[in-house]
Design a protein around this motif. Sequence first.
Motif, PDB file in Angstrom:
ATOM      1  N   LYS A   1       0.831  -1.204   0.000  1.00 35.45           N
ATOM      2  CA  LYS A   1       0.000   0.000   0.000  1.00 35.45           C
ATOM      3  C   LYS A   1       0.868   1.257   0.000  1.00 35.45           C
ATOM      4  O   LYS A   1       0.597   2.210  -0.738  1.00 35.45           O
TER       5      LYS A   1
ATOM      6  N   ARG B   1       2.281   1.842  -3.393  1.00 39.25           N
ATOM      7  CA  ARG B   1       1.247   2.356  -4.302  1.00 39.25           C
ATOM      8  C   ARG B   1       1.047   3.848  -4.072  1.00 39.25           C
ATOM      9  O   ARG B   1       1.024   4.640  -5.016  1.00 39.25           O
TER      10      ARG B   1
ATOM     11  N   GLN C   1      -6.066   2.941  -6.154  1.00 34.71           N
ATOM     12  CA  GLN C   1      -6.392   1.516  -6.227  1.00 34.71           C
ATOM     13  C   GLN C   1      -6.919   1.178  -7.610  1.00 34.71           C
ATOM     14  O   GLN C   1      -6.609   0.116  -8.165  1.00 34.71           O
TER      15      GLN C   1
ATOM     16  N   MET D   1      -8.122  -4.241  -5.942  1.00 34.70           N
ATOM     17  CA  MET D   1      -7.018  -3.697  -5.148  1.00 34.70           C
ATOM     18  C   MET D   1      -7.471  -3.393  -3.730  1.00 34.70           C
ATOM     19  O   MET D   1      -6.705  -3.567  -2.783  1.00 34.70           O
ATOM     20  N   SER D   2      -8.686  -2.958  -3.581  1.00 31.25           N
ATOM     21  CA  SER D   2      -9.229  -2.728  -2.248  1.00 31.25           C
ATOM     22  C   SER D   2      -9.232  -4.025  -1.452  1.00 31.25           C
ATOM     23  O   SER D   2      -8.803  -4.064  -0.288  1.00 31.25           O
TER      24      SER D   2
ATOM     25  N   GLU E   1      -5.615  -4.966  -0.480  1.00 39.04           N
ATOM     26  CA  GLU E   1      -5.060  -4.161   0.610  1.00 39.04           C
ATOM     27  C   GLU E   1      -5.725  -4.448   1.953  1.00 39.04           C
ATOM     28  O   GLU E   1      -5.121  -4.245   2.998  1.00 39.04           O
TER      29      GLU E   1
END
Length: 82
Positions: free
Chosen positions: A18, A21, A28, A42-43, A46
Amino acid sequence: MTKAIYREEYGVFLAVLKRRRQEAGLTQEECSRALGRPQSFMSDVERGVRRLDIIQIRDLCKAMGCDLTELIIQFESELRRS
């Protein structure tokens, strides 16, 4: 043995991912798109709901402008600190 997603090391890995990123200035959604997936992917990653395979991690590194080896070195460094 405890499943990897429940181990402390996995939480450290997700935090490194995270942070990378965010440092890359990516959302995301942008990372998910790089993997050919919807934003929710992506949520889920993470939050630790969904796991990435090594190929997806490599693709994600490319999208974030880092090398897979760099990510692993940072992960190992964070593990030593925790």
